[in-house]
Design a protein around this motif. Structure first.
Motif, PDB file in Angstrom:
ATOM      1  N   SER B   7       0.915  -1.151   0.018  1.00  0.00           N
ATOM      2  CA  SER B   7      -0.093  -0.116   0.164  1.00  0.00           C
ATOM      3  C   SER B   7       0.943   1.109  -0.052  1.00  0.00           C
ATOM      4  N   ILE B   8       0.482   2.370  -0.293  1.00  0.00           N
ATOM      5  CA  ILE B   8       1.156   3.511  -0.385  1.00  0.00           C
ATOM      6  C   ILE B   8       1.606   3.966   0.753  1.00  0.00           C
ATOM      7  N   ASP B   9       0.911   3.385   1.935  1.00  0.00           N
ATOM      8  CA  ASP B   9       1.471   3.896   3.352  1.00  0.00           C
ATOM      9  C   ASP B   9       2.679   3.345   3.758  1.00  0.00           C
ATOM     10  N   ASN B  10       2.746   2.171   3.108  1.00  0.00           N
ATOM     11  CA  ASN B  10       4.108   1.215   3.395  1.00  0.00           C
ATOM     12  C   ASN B  10       5.150   1.663   2.473  1.00  0.00           C
ATOM     13  N   LEU B  11       5.038   2.304   1.450  1.00  0.00           N
ATOM     14  CA  LEU B  11       5.790   3.096   0.660  1.00  0.00           C
ATOM     15  C   LEU B  11       6.516   4.409   1.076  1.00  0.00           C
ATOM     16  N   VAL B  12       5.595   5.182   1.759  1.00  0.00           N
ATOM     17  CA  VAL B  12       6.099   6.694   1.987  1.00  0.00           C
ATOM     18  C   VAL B  12       6.219   6.797   3.560  1.00  0.00           C
ATOM     19  N   THR B 105      19.136   0.297   1.733  1.00  0.00           N
ATOM     20  CA  THR B 105      18.735   0.362   3.188  1.00  0.00           C
ATOM     21  C   THR B 105      18.016   1.494   3.396  1.00  0.00           C
ATOM     22  N   PHE B 106      18.242   2.716   2.722  1.00  0.00           N
ATOM     23  CA  PHE B 106      17.294   3.763   2.750  1.00  0.00           C
ATOM     24  C   PHE B 106      16.152   3.678   1.577  1.00  0.00           C
ATOM     25  N   GLN B 107      16.576   3.661   0.427  1.00  0.00           N
ATOM     26  CA  GLN B 107      15.683   3.708  -0.788  1.00  0.00           C
ATOM     27  C   GLN B 107      14.337   4.258  -0.653  1.00  0.00           C
ATOM     28  N   MET B 108      14.445   5.623  -0.295  1.00  0.00           N
ATOM     29  CA  MET B 108      13.511   6.431  -0.136  1.00  0.00           C
ATOM     30  C   MET B 108      14.003   7.802  -0.270  1.00  0.00           C
ATOM     31  N   GLY B 186       8.960   8.621  -9.023  1.00  0.00           N
ATOM     32  CA  GLY B 186      10.222   7.762  -9.240  1.00  0.00           C
ATOM     33  C   GLY B 186      10.238   6.825  -8.156  1.00  0.00           C
ATOM     34  N   HIS B 187       9.976   7.053  -6.972  1.00  0.00           N
ATOM     35  CA  HIS B 187       9.834   6.134  -5.963  1.00  0.00           C
ATOM     36  C   HIS B 187       8.940   5.032  -6.155  1.00  0.00           C
ATOM     37  N   ILE B 188       7.826   5.289  -6.648  1.00  0.00           N
ATOM     38  CA  ILE B 188       6.972   4.302  -6.791  1.00  0.00           C
ATOM     39  C   ILE B 188       7.259   3.587  -8.140  1.00  0.00           C
ATOM     40  N   LEU B 189       7.792   4.023  -9.169  1.00  0.00           N
ATOM     41  CA  LEU B 189       8.351   3.252 -10.249  1.00  0.00           C
ATOM     42  C   LEU B 189       9.223   2.216  -9.971  1.00  0.00           C
TER      43      LEU B 189
END
Lengths: 186, 250
Positions: B7-12, B105-108, B186-189
């Motif tokens: 889910s988007i919450d888990n991504l950001v 490890t960051f990837q955000m 870009g992050h979602i991609l």
């Protein structure tokens, strides 16, 4: 904070307000207070560090390098100009030296030519004198030789003629003929 | 085979390391923001002061020179050199906030959250307004901002409203949303292709697609490095342009 403030405007009673605030906080697009706080703190810190601590020495080094390069370029330009003027000066001096040497060579050549003419003239006079003297000596020797040869030839001719003609002939009679023959050019 | 996209919450959204529920809750975004200060500080401090630059000094001086020439001088001119610290800070903060998108490890990217873009947009907004008022005076700045010359008097009210919205509302909004949306996209991609690679990594006929998906993921990582740099450049350049527009009446 922004999201919460926006939602508070629409909230009427407490329960509805709480729900709206929760919805707002879940929205992934709206900024979160704590992240705004840390973003503001860290950016302010970075700006102050860059402005007062990090950037000035780097800019100073870059400026010093630019000044050094500019000074080196100016020095190179000055050296180039100086070299150009020195080259011009040397070229002018060379032209003067060439002109002067040409004059010296011309003068020396003229002097040598005059000396040669003088020497040749003197030698020619000397040779002419020697030649005339030699010719005179030759002529005198010839005269002497002729003078010595005439009587002998006349005696010989008179003797030869006496034998041919079988009668005596005086050498004195043959002398004029012999002298004429000896003195003739052929 | 089942594609499980988070889910988007888990991504950001990231849990707080400390201070959970408080205004100073410290999560991954805050950590990246702190690192976006520490990394430039360390790099600048590591840079030597040699006349012939090498190594880190090259990177640092190259960055400063890039901002001076490509941002300050190209957008403002020599008179803008006094704003170099501000624009360099924006450039560095945006870039190091972005580049953590591709660091394991960051990837955000910190700027895939709205907080930092909002802060930077407010800084740009306050800067160009403050510089405009200082350069032209309050009246002169408002006049040059809201009443462009050559507009017929009848249209002036409408144009003034449009100019007000454009200058004072859309500029900071555009700055913030442009950065945030680009980095979030870009992050979602990247997450999408990473999830696709994980899903395809199974004994199935579809595993034949895995090399292409992985190649795409690697390519996108390179692309996002470029985007990180471009977004930093664009944000600082637009701020410089806004400052330039505030300096003189037009």
């Amino acid at each position: 904070m922004l999201a919460q403030t926006l939602m508070l405007r629409f909230g009427e009673d407490g329960e509805e307000l709480e729900e709206l605030v929760e919805v707002a906080a879940d929205n992934p697009i709206l900024p979160v207070t704590s992240e705004l706080f840390w973003g503001a703190i860290t950016f302010a810190a970075l700006f102050l560090l860059v402005k007062y601590v990090l950037l000035p020495p780097v800019q100073k080094t870059m400026q010093e390098r630019a000044d050094l390069l500019r000074a080196d370029l100016d020095a190179a330009d000055a050296a180039r100009e100086k070299a150009g003027s020195v080259a011009t000066e040397v070229s002018d001096q060379l032209a003067d030296v060439r002109a002067e040497s040409a004059q010296i060579i011309d003068a020396a050549r003229a002097e040598a030519e005059a000396e040669r003419a003088r020497i040749v003239g003197a030698v020619e006079v000397e040779v002419a004198a020697a030649k005339a003297e030699a010719e005179a000596e030759i002529s005198a020797a010839r005269q002497r030789a002729m003078a010595g040869v005439g009587p002998a030839v006349a005696d010989l001719a008179a003797d030869a003629a006496s034998r041919v003609m079988n009668r005596p002939i005086e050498a004195g009679a043959a002398r004029p003929v012999v002298d004429r023959l000896l003195n003739s050019p052929n | 085979m089942e594609l499980e996209f988070p889910s988007i919450d888990n991504l950001v959204k990231w849990p707080a390391y400390f201070g959970d529920g408080t205004f100073y809750a410290f999560n991954k975004i805050a950590l990246i923001s702190v690192l976006a200060v520490l990394i430039p500080t360390v790099l600048f401090k590591m840079a030597k002061k040699d006349m012939v630059p090498r190594g880190v000094q090259n990177i640092v001086e190259g960055t400063v020179e890039f901002v001076e020439k490509q941002v300050v001088l190209s957008a403002i001119g020599p008179e803008g050199l006094k704003y170099t610290p501000l624009l360099l800070s924006i450039f560095l903060f945006v870039f190091f906030g972005n580049i953590f998108e591709v660091i394991p490890t960051f990837q955000m990217p910190a700027n895939a959250r709205m907080a930092n873009p909002v802060i930077l947009a407010i800084v740009a907004w306050v800067s160009f307004i403050g510089i405009g008022i200082k350069a032209q005076g309050l009246g002169g700045f408002l006049k040059s901002s809201l009443f462009p010359p050559g507009v017929p008097t009848a249209l002036m009210p409408l144009v003034s409203i449009i100019e007000f919205i454009s200058t004072f509302l859309l500029r900071p909004f555009g700055l913030a949303v442009r950065l945030f949306a680009n980095m979030l996209a870009g992050h979602i991609l990247l997450v999408t292709f990473a999830v696709l690679c994980i899903t395809l990594f199974q004994p199935s006929i579809l595993a034949a697609i895995l090399p292409f998906s992985f190649a795409m993921l690697v390519g996108l990582v390179g692309f996002e490095i470029m985007v990180s740099l471009i977004q930093a450049f664009v944000f600082s350049l637009l701020t410089a342009v806004y400052i330039k527009l505030s300096l003189h009446a037009h």
